[in-house]
Design an enzyme around this catalytic site. Structure first.
Site, PDB file in Angstrom:
ATOM      1  N   ASP A  16      35.073  36.499  26.815  1.00  0.00           N
ATOM      2  CA  ASP A  16      36.110  36.273  25.796  1.00  0.00           C
ATOM      3  C   ASP A  16      36.043  37.267  24.639  1.00  0.00           C
ATOM      4  O   ASP A  16      36.922  37.262  23.774  1.00  0.00           O
ATOM      5  CB  ASP A  16      35.959  34.868  25.189  1.00  0.00           C
ATOM      6  CG  ASP A  16      36.447  33.772  26.118  1.00  0.00           C
ATOM      7  OD1 ASP A  16      37.239  34.072  27.028  1.00  0.00           O
ATOM      8  OD2 ASP A  16      36.030  32.625  25.922  1.00  0.00           O
ATOM      9  N   LYS A  49      40.298  31.172  19.234  1.00  0.00           N
ATOM     10  CA  LYS A  49      41.432  31.311  20.168  1.00  0.00           C
ATOM     11  C   LYS A  49      41.663  30.002  20.903  1.00  0.00           C
ATOM     12  O   LYS A  49      40.759  29.168  21.015  1.00  0.00           O
ATOM     13  CB  LYS A  49      41.189  32.424  21.193  1.00  0.00           C
ATOM     14  CG  LYS A  49      39.980  32.239  22.138  1.00  0.00           C
ATOM     15  CD  LYS A  49      40.212  31.375  23.363  1.00  0.00           C
ATOM     16  CE  LYS A  49      38.940  31.090  24.135  1.00  0.00           C
ATOM     17  NZ  LYS A  49      39.035  30.012  25.123  1.00  0.00           N
TER      18      LYS A  49
HETATM   19  O1  C5P Z   1      31.253  35.429  29.946  1.00  0.00           O
HETATM   20  P1  C5P Z   1      30.766  34.136  29.385  1.00  0.00           P
HETATM   21  O2  C5P Z   1      29.371  34.222  28.853  1.00  0.00           O
HETATM   22  O3  C5P Z   1      31.708  33.499  28.429  1.00  0.00           O
HETATM   23  O4  C5P Z   1      30.715  33.141  30.637  1.00  0.00           O
HETATM   24  C1  C5P Z   1      29.962  31.958  30.653  1.00  0.00           C
HETATM   25  C2  C5P Z   1      29.846  31.473  32.091  1.00  0.00           C
HETATM   26  O5  C5P Z   1      31.132  31.028  32.558  1.00  0.00           O
HETATM   27  C3  C5P Z   1      29.441  32.554  33.067  1.00  0.00           C
HETATM   28  O6  C5P Z   1      28.039  32.579  33.223  1.00  0.00           O
HETATM   29  C4  C5P Z   1      30.111  32.142  34.361  1.00  0.00           C
HETATM   30  O7  C5P Z   1      29.313  31.199  35.038  1.00  0.00           O
HETATM   31  C5  C5P Z   1      31.367  31.436  33.909  1.00  0.00           C
HETATM   32  N1  C5P Z   1      32.550  32.311  33.961  1.00  0.00           N
HETATM   33  C6  C5P Z   1      33.134  32.602  35.175  1.00  0.00           C
HETATM   34  N2  C5P Z   1      34.247  33.414  35.212  1.00  0.00           N
HETATM   35  C7  C5P Z   1      34.779  33.899  34.079  1.00  0.00           C
HETATM   36  C8  C5P Z   1      34.205  33.601  32.819  1.00  0.00           C
HETATM   37  C9  C5P Z   1      33.099  32.799  32.793  1.00  0.00           C
HETATM   38  O8  C5P Z   1      32.670  32.163  36.235  1.00  0.00           O
HETATM   39  N3  C5P Z   1      35.868  34.650  34.155  1.00  0.00           N
END
Ligand code: C5P
Length: 285
Positions: free
Chosen positions: A137, A11
């Site tokens: 995601d 994406k």
């Molecule tokens: O959810 P994901 O593992 O992709 O997120 C990685 C990191 O990015 C999370 O640990 C967080 O610190 C940050 N994040 C965030 N807000 C989001 C998505 C991700 O703060 N909406």
């Protein structure tokens, strides 16, 4: 069913506004996802060993329980007391840790595939709930839609009725950007307050797309460009070609241009490949 092969598309975010920080440490977002034609392939084969075994053609993909696909399989195996094991091969084409959600799309494809192989009959809502536990995601990839708006952590998905086929040149510099670090350094006071979501959506639905660059936003760009000034330089370089808009994807390091036609994208690629090894021409999928 004993085996299954599934595509796992990447994406880009055409719009990414950080709304605020949440008590759980994540950030609320308003983002427009677009599924693109750059894809990994996931091959699933049921095994009698009772183990989850991962293989990949790419040396940077972890083969242990830290891999998102392992977690996806383990969640389902525990909740539904599955005795069989599963061999998961990840044939990587999507660059790793590039802001293209390569890991997340692999996780989503494994959820979809195991739902069939293990005959779990899970609804989309149930799959999305597992997806949200794996990463912000992941849920987007559980919808069969080219474009969707994400709110919450990016995990609350509303498919968008956009019928466009866009072309993109993706330039992926050889460096890794860790999403967590980017969000940690983000200063919400410095993100602009413009809200062009509605006008961007309308332009993509039924207006000439030449002007959409004006409405594309990524609130993570400022901090990412501070952390890696070479990416700001890359954006400037891409913006010197004829295109509809140029932006960082997600938390980077991928920077992409949107074009109306494949020929425009190929012309940009032909120049960028002289300097960058990983340059891809892709379209909306
Ligand atoms: O959810 P994901 O593992 O992709 O997120 C990685 C990191 O990015 C999370 O640990 C967080 O610190 C940050 N994040 C965030 N807000 C989001 C998505 C991700 O703060 N909406």
């Amino acid at each position: 069913m004993k085996s299954l092969i599934l595509p796992a598309p990447a994406k880009v975010n055409l719009y990414l506004k950080v709304v605020n920080k949440r008590p759980d440490g994540f950030h609320n977002l308003h983002t427009l996802f677009e599924r693109i034609s750059l894809q990994d392939e996931i091959r699933l084969i049921s095994n009698a060993s009772g183990k989850i075994r991962i293989t990949s053609n790419h040396p940077d993909v972890p083969l242990d329980s830290s891999n998102i696909v392992y977690k996806a399989a383990e969640f389902l195996r525990q909740d539904f007391r599955i005795k069989q094991g599963i061999d998961i091969h990840i044939e990587k084409t999507i660059p790793v840790a590039a802001g293209l959600a390569g890991g997340s799309t692999n996780g989503a494809s494994v959820l979809k595939g195991l739902n069939k192989i293990w005959k779990l009959d899970l609804s989309r809502a149930q799959l999305v709930s597992y997806g949200g536990k794996l990463g912000s995601d992941v849920p987007f990839f559980l919808y069969d839609t080219s474009f969707a708006w994400g709110t919450g952590r990016g995990d609350v998905i509303k498919p968008a009725a956009i019928k466009r086929k866009l072309w993109h040149v993706l330039v992926v510099p050889r460096m890794k950007m860790y999403t967590k670090k980017v969000f940690q350094r983000l200063n919400l006071k410095l993100t602009n307050r413009n809200d062009h979501a509605t006008i961007l959506n309308r332009s993509l639905e039924n207006k000439p797309i030449q002007g959409i660059g004006r409405y594309m936003t990524n609130d993570l760009e400022t901090i990412v460009f501070q952390m890696a000034p070479q990416l700001a330089h890359l954006k400037k370089r891409l913006a010197s070609f004829e295109s509809c808009g140029v932006m960082l994807s997600g938390s980077g390091p991928t920077v992409y241009a949107v074009t109306e036609t494949e020929d425009q994208a190929l012309a940009i690629r032909d120049v960028m490949v002289r300097r960058y090894k990983q340059v891809y021409v892709v379209s909306t999928l």
